[in-house]
Motif scaffolding. Structure first.
Motif, PDB file in Angstrom:
ATOM      1  N   UNK A   1       0.848  -1.191   0.000  1.00  0.00           N
ATOM      2  CA  UNK A   1       0.000   0.000   0.000  1.00  0.00           C
ATOM      3  C   UNK A   1       0.876   1.230   0.000  1.00  0.00           C
ATOM      4  N   UNK A   2       0.620   2.141  -0.943  1.00  0.00           N
ATOM      5  CA  UNK A   2       1.403   3.379  -1.045  1.00  0.00           C
ATOM      6  C   UNK A   2       0.478   4.570  -1.221  1.00  0.00           C
TER       7      UNK A   2
ATOM      8  N   UNK B   1      -4.463   6.615  -2.076  1.00  0.00           N
ATOM      9  CA  UNK B   1      -3.818   5.447  -1.481  1.00  0.00           C
ATOM     10  C   UNK B   1      -4.060   4.274  -2.413  1.00  0.00           C
ATOM     11  N   UNK B   2      -2.982   3.732  -2.966  1.00  0.00           N
ATOM     12  CA  UNK B   2      -3.072   2.577  -3.864  1.00  0.00           C
ATOM     13  C   UNK B   2      -2.722   1.324  -3.072  1.00  0.00           C
ATOM     14  N   UNK B   3      -3.651   0.380  -3.021  1.00  0.00           N
ATOM     15  CA  UNK B   3      -3.447  -0.865  -2.279  1.00  0.00           C
ATOM     16  C   UNK B   3      -3.526  -2.044  -3.233  1.00  0.00           C
ATOM     17  N   UNK B   4      -2.438  -2.787  -3.330  1.00  0.00           N
ATOM     18  CA  UNK B   4      -2.458  -4.008  -4.140  1.00  0.00           C
ATOM     19  C   UNK B   4      -2.966  -5.129  -3.245  1.00  0.00           C
ATOM     20  N   UNK B   5      -4.078  -5.735  -3.641  1.00  0.00           N
ATOM     21  CA  UNK B   5      -4.722  -6.748  -2.808  1.00  0.00           C
ATOM     22  C   UNK B   5      -4.904  -8.039  -3.583  1.00  0.00           C
ATOM     23  N   UNK B   6      -5.119  -9.104  -2.832  1.00  0.00           N
ATOM     24  CA  UNK B   6      -5.329 -10.413  -3.438  1.00  0.00           C
ATOM     25  C   UNK B   6      -6.793 -10.555  -3.847  1.00  0.00           C
TER      26      UNK B   6
ATOM     27  N   UNK C   1      -2.756   4.187 -11.629  1.00  0.00           N
ATOM     28  CA  UNK C   1      -2.708   3.045 -10.712  1.00  0.00           C
ATOM     29  C   UNK C   1      -2.213   1.790 -11.426  1.00  0.00           C
ATOM     30  N   UNK C   2      -2.654   1.608 -12.657  1.00  0.00           N
ATOM     31  CA  UNK C   2      -2.228   0.444 -13.438  1.00  0.00           C
ATOM     32  C   UNK C   2      -0.722   0.478 -13.689  1.00  0.00           C
ATOM     33  N   UNK C   3      -0.204   1.656 -14.001  1.00  0.00           N
ATOM     34  CA  UNK C   3       1.221   1.799 -14.293  1.00  0.00           C
ATOM     35  C   UNK C   3       2.082   1.604 -13.045  1.00  0.00           C
ATOM     36  N   UNK C   4       1.631   2.124 -11.914  1.00  0.00           N
ATOM     37  CA  UNK C   4       2.454   2.086 -10.701  1.00  0.00           C
ATOM     38  C   UNK C   4       2.337   0.775  -9.934  1.00  0.00           C
TER      39      UNK C   4
ATOM     40  N   UNK D   1      -6.835  -1.309  -5.330  1.00  0.00           N
ATOM     41  CA  UNK D   1      -7.927  -0.489  -4.814  1.00  0.00           C
ATOM     42  C   UNK D   1      -7.397   0.934  -4.646  1.00  0.00           C
ATOM     43  N   UNK D   2      -8.092   1.904  -5.217  1.00  0.00           N
ATOM     44  CA  UNK D   2      -7.674   3.304  -5.155  1.00  0.00           C
ATOM     45  C   UNK D   2      -8.642   4.056  -4.258  1.00  0.00           C
TER      46      UNK D   2
END
Length: 135
Positions: free
Chosen positions: A32-33, A97-102, A63-66, A115-116
């Motif tokens: 999460x960033x 806040x960009x959160x990469x989740x399962x 979000x897709x790029x980062x 999730x943005x």
């Protein structure tokens, strides 16, 4: 006789790469960033009545790029924030806040999604990208 210049790679000892393949290395972990997205520069020259919809698309593209996931989901509060000043007067910057989740869905093509969410701050000035540890 002229001497040929040595390439940089032949002079510098490089450390061996991680054992994971290149495509998986960046997106393997859940992270999460917080980022600040400058919407003003991304929407310059866009027709008034298309600004807010384009802003949502630009946030998804960012979000897709980062986060390197093709599945990007926008939170309802972020959507409200972008549309808060109307279709044509989109806020200049937004802290997200960009959160990469399962992905819980077993038959999903992607294992991870992003999730943005909007981060409410008094001012976006001087803020850097930060890794969030407690969510």
């Amino acid at each position: 006789k002229r001497r040929r210049a040595q390439s940089l790679s032949s002079r510098v000892q490089l450390k061996p790469r991680a054992t994971m393949p290149k495509g998986q290395r960046a997106s393997a972990d859940l992270v999460t960033r917080d980022y600040t997205i400058n919407l003003h520069k991304r929407l310059h020259g866009i027709t008034f009545k298309r600004k807010a919809p384009r802003a949502i698309r630009e946030i998804k593209k960012f979000a897709e790029a980062h986060m390197k996931t093709s599945d990007v989901r926008i939170d309802a509060k972020l959507n409200k924030y972008v549309w808060s000043k109307g279709v044509r007067n989109v806020p200049y910057r937004v802290r997200v806040r960009l959160s990469r989740k399962r992905n819980e869905d077993e038959e999903a093509s992607e294992k991870l999604y992003t999730l943005v969410q909007v981060v409410e701050v008094a001012s976006v000035k001087g803020l850097q990208t930060e890794v969030v540890t407690d969510v």
